[in-house]
Design a protein around this motif. Structure first.
Motif, mmCIF file in Angstrom:
data_model
loop_
_atom_site.group_PDB
_atom_site.id
_atom_site.type_symbol
_atom_site.label_atom_id
_atom_site.label_comp_id
_atom_site.label_asym_id
_atom_site.label_seq_id
_atom_site.Cartn_x
_atom_site.Cartn_y
_atom_site.Cartn_z
ATOM 1 N N ASN A 86 32.755 57.231 73.070
ATOM 2 C CA ASN A 86 32.233 56.112 72.284
ATOM 3 C C ASN A 86 31.214 56.638 71.282
ATOM 4 O O ASN A 86 30.828 57.815 71.317
ATOM 5 N N ASP A 87 30.741 55.769 70.407
ATOM 6 C CA ASP A 87 29.767 56.175 69.394
ATOM 7 C C ASP A 87 28.493 56.746 69.995
ATOM 8 O O ASP A 87 27.834 57.595 69.390
ATOM 9 N N ASP A 88 28.146 56.299 71.215
ATOM 10 C CA ASP A 88 26.930 56.803 71.870
ATOM 11 C C ASP A 88 27.160 58.117 72.621
ATOM 12 O O ASP A 88 26.261 58.645 73.258
ATOM 13 N N SER A 90 29.213 58.575 75.179
ATOM 14 C CA SER A 90 29.727 58.369 76.536
ATOM 15 C C SER A 90 31.255 58.413 76.529
ATOM 16 O O SER A 90 31.900 58.078 75.527
#
Length: 163
Positions: A86-88, A90
């Motif tokens: 994901n963008d973060d 994770s």
């Protein structure tokens, strides 16, 4: 992993080398034949009297109707925007994407090493040429070839043209 207990097999299904296949959570219809080094994932339905050649990958979300030929090394996909994270940063999980369906209609044939993108229909008795990359739905009786696949002929007996 060979054929899992979660696989539903119709009558007279042949899996040529069960120890060299990876089948789980799928349903395979009567009389269908499955080659070696094939993976068929959960939530796949394959109809009766199909032929799935070696080295194919049939992912979740694919429905294959009766009498379909899938050539060697055919790859199906079910995600238009695949990512590992994901963008973060994770790791993505099943909740982070949507499985897009694909349907291969009765009597269609898919040539070796074709790649089938998701969210489309391959029409009845259509023919996908070897190595084609199918990015959109294919009409009934159409012959498609190339990258991206384009209509190059017809399998209709009244309009049959060479591929």
């Amino acid at each position: 992993m060979p054929v899992a207990d979660t696989v539903v097999l119709g009558e007279n299904v042949v899996i040529y080398h069960p120890d060299l296949a990876n089948l789980y959570g799928c349903k395979i219809g009567d009389g269908t034949r499955v080659g070696t080094f094939v993976e068929i994932q959960s939530d796949v339905e394959i109809g009766a009297n199909c032929k799935i050649q070696s080295h194919c990958f049939i992912c979740s979300g694919v429905t294959i109707e009766d009498g379909v030929f899938v050539g060697h090394g055919v790859m199906f996909t079910n995600d238009r925007y695949p990512r590992a994270i994901n963008d973060d940063g994770s790791l993505q999980s099943a909740a982070d994407w949507t499985c897009l369906p694909t349907r291969v209609s009765k009597g269609a044939s898919i040539g070796s090493n074709a790649t089938i993108l998701p969210d489309l229909v391959i029409g009845q008795y259509a023919l996908v040429a070897a190595g084609a990359v199918v990015t959109r739905s294919v009409p009934d009786h159409a012959i498609v070839a190339g990258n991206p696949a384009r209509i190059v002929g017809s399998t209709s007996p009244s309009q049959r043209t060479p591929a």
